[in-house]
Each structure stands twice: as C-alpha cells, then as structure tokens.
Design an enzyme around this catalytic site. Structure first.
Site, short mmCIF file in Angstrom:
data_model
loop_
_atom_site.label_atom_id
_atom_site.label_comp_id
_atom_site.label_asym_id
_atom_site.label_seq_id
_atom_site.Cartn_x
_atom_site.Cartn_y
_atom_site.Cartn_z
N LYS A 328 0.83 -1.20 0.00
CA LYS A 328 0.00 0.00 0.00
C LYS A 328 0.87 1.26 0.00
O LYS A 328 2.02 1.25 0.42
CB LYS A 328 -0.91 0.01 1.23
CG LYS A 328 -1.93 -1.13 1.24
CD LYS A 328 -2.98 -0.93 0.16
CE LYS A 328 -3.91 -2.11 0.06
NZ LYS A 328 -3.34 -3.26 -0.64
N ASP A 329 0.25 2.37 -0.45
CA ASP A 329 0.95 3.65 -0.55
C ASP A 329 1.55 4.08 0.78
O ASP A 329 1.01 3.77 1.85
CB ASP A 329 -0.02 4.74 -1.02
CG ASP A 329 -0.52 4.50 -2.43
OD1 ASP A 329 -0.04 5.18 -3.34
OD2 ASP A 329 -1.39 3.63 -2.59
N LYS A 330 2.63 4.85 0.70
CA LYS A 330 3.22 5.44 1.91
C LYS A 330 2.51 6.72 2.29
O LYS A 330 2.06 6.88 3.43
CB LYS A 330 4.72 5.71 1.69
CG LYS A 330 5.37 6.40 2.88
CD LYS A 330 6.87 6.64 2.67
CE LYS A 330 7.48 7.32 3.90
NZ LYS A 330 8.93 7.51 3.75
#
Length: 688
Positions: A328-330
């Site tokens: 998942k995105d940071k």
C-alpha cells in the site's frame, strides 16, 4: 517515472495537489468475499474513533479460486505466485544438469534412498513424491509463497507399522525439508516450517545438516554451526533452537580458531541427557500447531514493508512471519488485512498503544488458520481529495467544472493505461528500486548492496548509518548505528560482517533477507520495462489491435497453462477487428513468457540488450530467485467512480477566478495491482 508516457483520452484535464496530507488519500483493501472461505467466529474489532470499515474476519483455509470473472493474467504486480497450473516453466527451480543453488542440498540424495522409496511406494507414487518435493521447493522460491505451507501430499494408507517407520526415515533422509505425519494409517507429507525458518538464519547446507543430525538421534553426538563473530546473530540462532527444540536439545557458544588462526565463536548443539533415545519423528518436535493472528493494519505515512519491520521488531518475530495481499501507498492512510505467525491475539493487543506512536493502529484482531497470499484480494477502494484546482497553464477556454466533468466521463468510459505507479520505484529517492533489481539480475551483488545502502539527503540516524557504511564498509559499526526496526538492513549487515563486503559476502547478505524483499527489487525492474513497453506500444500502434499483439483468453479453466491462454493476433483477425484494445496484454519479462511477434517484441529484445540482459535467463540461482514472468493488460477500467466539488458557491461558480477555493473529492474502486495515482494522471493529465 511516467513523464512523457501515453494517455488513453485526449481531454484537457486540470491541475491540483494530490496527497496534500495522508488524510487526503485513503486506501481500503477490498477483501475476497467471505463465502469463499469457511468461517469461524471472530473477535469484535478494537474500539477506536478511527475504526475502518468492517473487513472480513474469516478463517483462511485452503486457497480457492478468487476471481468471479475471467482470471487476470498477472497477480499483484506480478509478485504473487500464480497457481501451479497457470505458471509457465514449473517444476524444480534448478533444472536437471544445471548447477544447484549455492549451499542447497541435492533433492536426489542417492540410489539407496530412491530404491527404498520405490520399493515401499512403487515407482509411480515415488516419482509423484519427487515432483511434489520439487514443486514445494519451487513455491518457496516464489513471492510471499505463504500457501506453500499448506501443501500436502498423501502417500496413501500404509498399514504395516514397520513400513511406515521405514518410510518416515527414507523420506526425511532424501528430503530434509519435508516432514511426514500419520493420520490413521494414511501417511501425509508436507513442508517442514522449522526447516524453512532456520534457512532464513543460516545457510541451507547448515540447515540440512542440522536436521539430519536431529533425525539421526545418535547418543553423545553434537552439531556445530559455522563460526559466527556476530553476537546478536548467534543470539537469534540460540533463541530459535531453544524455542523449537528446547526440550530435546541444548546449545552453547564456544571459541574456535579460524583458518587465519584468529579466535571466533561457534554454536554447538547436543541432545539433552537421555533425550536422544526418544523415538519421535521430526514433525513431532513442533509442540503445538502454529499460531496465526489476523488483524487490520491502519498505517499513515509508512510503507507496508517499513510498517512490518516496526511490528516485527516490537513482537520479536521475523518480517517473513507477516503475510499480506498487497503493498500500500506510503503517503496515505491505508487499511489492509494482515496475518502474523507465532503471535497470539493477546500479544498483538498489548503493543497497540506503542504502534500508535509510530503511525499505526491495529484493528479487528482475531485468530486465523493460515497466511494470506499476495493477490488474494478483490481490489482497493480509494477516497481522494485533490486540492488547489487550476486550469493547465492559461487555458480558460472552458469552465473548470466542465473540464472536470469531461475528464471523469472519458476515464469512466475509456479507462486508463495500466502503468505501474511511481511509488513502486521509490518515488523521490536517490536510488530507485528498479536500479537495485537490475544489479541483482546482472548478479552484481556488491553494487546491489551499495545501491541498497545509498542514503537520502536527510540527516537522520538511518541515513547517517548508510552514509557511514558506504564510506567505511564497516558492517559491525553500521549495525550499532541503525535503529532496531530496520530489520532487513540489519539482517544484511550481519551477513556482511560475517562474510565480508565482497561478491560472496554480498550474495550471502542478500540471502539473509526475506525472499519477498529480494524479488521485490527484481519485479520493480520488470515493472519499469513493462511501463516503457506499454508506452511504446501505444505510441506506434495506438488503440488499434494489430497482427502480432497478444490477447488473453477468457477461458476460466485452471488446467490450461498461462501461456496457452495467451493468443497471438493473426492478420485475418486484425482485418476483422475481432479483438479490442482492452483485451491486449503485454508480458512482464521472465523466462517463460512469449513476446509479441510485431515491432513491440523486437523492442523488448533491444531494451533488454541496452541493460546487458539479452542473455538473461531470469533465474538467479545464487539468490534463489526465479522469475517466470506473466502478462498484464495495457488498459484498465475504473469502477464505482463518483465525485463532487467542495468550496464556496462563488468559488465553484466562477472557478477560473477562484480556483484555489475549490477541491475535488473522488471515490472509486480499482482491481488488484492497479495504481490510483496512474488513474488520477489520466483524469488530470498531470504527472506526479
């Protein structure tokens, strides 16, 4: 990474600020429908003011086919292991007559064991057992590969007690990484989870020799691991043996002299008094069934692997004990299911408050039955706010609301180019992940390590430690400087301290970190090549399907191999317009894929030659990496798209004069391995 790449639609778009804060970019994983799993009752989710939408809390049993529609040709960014029937080039990762992986025991250990198995099982069953052992080892070499732990092979009912005992011994002698268990009179063979875990701490040769020592149960016998100067690493090995075999074995460190007559330390293992005589199979050493705890991880401004490192350090387990279905995105608030092995729900609850201080919350904690697998999700739901809306340049030929409406309609109708997003390559970092992947594929191990330890420009403990390592190559000193949560870096450095910063030492260093991390970098390189190939394909042929293109069959039959589902467009099919651009796929490079037979196929070969990979076999045996490749659709569609504008009435009505007063709220769903930033790029006609 996507600048100058292609678009699907020709609308004008607009400008705006994305990821102004993590709260402006919320990602919630859409789990597989619960009816696909047999259920157990879950605990109530943890009460918090920021609780995520209720996610599935079902017990994971045998993996089943997850997609309701036609199968996607590529799992999560090509990282998930395709099913055995769908992965081209199956079988043993080390083919016959090829050099075995470094330090790996031979699968065929001798004529004697083979003849015993043939006589006890019959040649057909014995050969099936050999294939099972090979495929299991191959599965262990694939991304995440948590499902390999559930694989079993039945030898059938063995009624004679002596024959069962002989089979136990013969199987374990020939395949040290397998265990045998008896259910009634039926004998079952499966992978030895303890063997696999020890392989992450020491070489596979040491692991194999240790388990052979364990099986022999010779009175007064001892076993010694290779000399190891690293006290912390020795401590981890001591802890593993005591945790797994403490009632049977005892360990101690003792001083030895190395080849240079320098003092060193080694771990010696011996049976506890009288325990050597206990007649127990190796499989019985595991005193209780493995514990799995499922939970929903909410994280903010953290990468998935970084969050796992923090959790692993706090819980005292390995990062590889965590499983998840996607990265998942940071720069976002994300919600995703996870499962951790060897940790009870109660223990996980205990660390909740500590994790909140590090940008994580743990919800919906409950017992589970097994790991998650990469790609085991339906997709992701996104809630995004785009702020500071503006026209591109000085284009005021249409109202901003009209620009937004036109963009939404186009993308909903035509979709977007299915590029891998910039976050896959380490957006904004001094070294991109694909650069490390290229070095690993080229077997430039020292270069790969130095790229891995290249610091960012900031002045903090992690980057200062990396800077120190590049200047001094002092692995031991760098270990002291690094924070505890940098688990992978520390694993690599322990091996470098033990073996040196040379080709051999760096190879063993990469082997010391989880397989999923090693192959992550290689897949980043493959993703970069795919992005460039997709841009080239659209540039020269546009949306027209042409002879030589590849399309993916919608045949929903798992017995058909992945390559057999890929069809090459003929000239007749091109002239008849039989297929649409939405059905066209491009290969992710690997050893078992077919290339388009038009200019795009030629482009692939020229592009790989540019990186000196024209002869690459996409197997790095020294790192136990096997990259078969897969296929990815060029275009993807967005689902359940909705949006609204927020701001003052004056700002919305006269938006070209009061642009900054207006923000755009979007909500949509994407399939697994699709990137919201790429979808936004198509909507806004902006690079991020």
């Amino acid at each position: 990474m996507l600048r100058s790449f292609s678009y699907v639609s020709d609308h004008t778009g607009f400008c705006g600020t994305v990821k102004n804060s993590p709260a402006d970019f919320v990602v919630t994983e859409i789990e597989v429908p619960e009816h696909l799993f047999r259920g157990t009752r879950a605990e109530s989710p943890r009460k918090t003011s920021n609780a995520p939408p209720e996610l599935s809390s079902r017990c994971r049993h045998q993996p089943q086919k997850l997609r309701a529609g036609p199968p996607a040709p590529c799992a999560e960014a090509c990282g998930g292991a395709p099913s055995p029937s769908g992965r081209a080039g199956g079988g043993c990762a080390a083919p016959p007559n090829k050099k075995q992986r470094e330090g790996e025991p031979e699968l065929k250990s001798g004529q004697e064991e083979a003849s015993i198995l043939d006589s006890l099982l019959g040649k057909p069953v014995s050969e099936l057992l050999n294939k099972f052992a090979c495929s299991l080892k191959d599965a262990w070499d694939l991304e995440n590969n948590a499902d390999a732990g559930t694989r079993e092979f039945s030898l059938g009912p063995i009624l004679d007690k002596k024959n069962r005992a002989d089979l136990h011994s013969a199987v374990r002698e020939k395949f040290p990484f397998l265990v045998t268990v008896t259910k009634g009179s039926e004998m079952i063979v499966k992978g030895n989870a303890d063997y696999r875990e020890l392989c992450q701490l020491v070489t596979e040769k040491e692991t194999s020799d240790f388990f052979k020592f364990l099986d022999a149960k010779l009175e007064n016998s001892t076993f010694s691991f290779e000399p190891d100067r690293n006290k912390e690493h020795r401590k981890v090995v001591h802890h593993f043996i005591n945790r797994k075999f403490g009632k049977l074995l005892e360990t101690k460190s003792f001083t030895v002299t190395d080849v240079n007559d320098q003092p060193n330390m080694s771990i010696m293992v011996r049976f506890r008094e009288k325990s050597w005589s206990r007649k127990r199979s190796a499989g019985a050493f595991q005193e209780k069934q493995d514990i799995y705890t499922a939970f929903t991880l909410q994280k903010e401004n953290l990468e998935t692997l970084e969050a796992i490192g923090l959790l692993a350090a706090e819980l005292g387990v390995l990062p590889s004990d965590f499983s998840y279905t996607g990265i998942k995105d940071k720069k976002a608030i994300t919600y995703q299911p996870m499962v951790v092995k060897k940790v009870t729900p109660e223990r996980l609850k205990e660390i909740g408050s500590k994790m909140e201080k590090k940008g994580m919350r743990i919800h919906n904690i409950h017992s589970a039955c097994q790991h998650l697998r990469l790609g085991q999700l339906k997709g992701n739901h996104f809630d995004i706010v785009v702020r500071d809306l503006k026209h591109h340049g000085h284009d005021y030929s249409a109202d901003l609301k009209e620009r937004i409406s036109e963009a939404m309609e186009n993308v909903e109708t035509k979709g977007f180019v299915n590029y891998y997003g910039p976050q896959r390559f380490g957006q904004g970092q001094n070294v991109q992940t694909d650069q490390i992947g290229l070095a690993l594929l080229s077997e430039k191990m020292v270069k790969a390590v130095k790229l891995f330890f290249t610091p960012e420009d900031s002045d903090d403990p992690v980057n200062n430690a990396k800077r120190y390592f590049l200047q001094t190559e002092d692995a031991k000193g760098t270990l002291v400087m690094l924070p505890e949560f940098k688990v992978r870096e520390k694993m690599l450095l322990r091996a470098l301290n033990r073996y040196g910063v040379n080709h051999e030492g760096c190879t063993k260093g990469w082997l010391n970190i989880p397989h999923s991390m090693r192959i992550f970098y290689v897949h980043a390189y493959c993703s970069k090549i795919w992005n460039e190939a997709a841009s080239y394909r659209l540039k020269i042929y546009g949306s027209k399907v042409v002879e030589g293109d590849l399309v993916f069959s919608e045949e929903n039959d798992e017995s058909i191999s992945l390559n057999d589902k890929v069809h090459v467009i003929t000239a007749l099919e091109e002239s008849a317009n039989k297929y649409s651009i939405n059905q066209v796929v491009l290969p992710m490079v690997g050893h078992s894929i077919k290339y388009p037979s038009n200019k795009v196929g030629q482009w692939y070969h020229e592009r790989l030659s540019k990186d000196e990979l024209q002869m690459c076999k996409f197997r790095v045996s020294s790192l136990q990496l096997n990259i078969p490749g897969c296929y990815r659709p060029i275009l993807k569609n967005v689902q359940n798209l909705s949006y609204f504008l927020e701001g003052s009435e004056k700002g919305i009505e006269d938006s070209h004069l009061n642009e900054s007063k207006v923000s755009l709220h979007l909500s949509f769903d994407l399939d697994p391995s699709c990137y919201a930033t790429v979808c936004l790029r198509e909507i806004m006609k902006c690079d991020f």
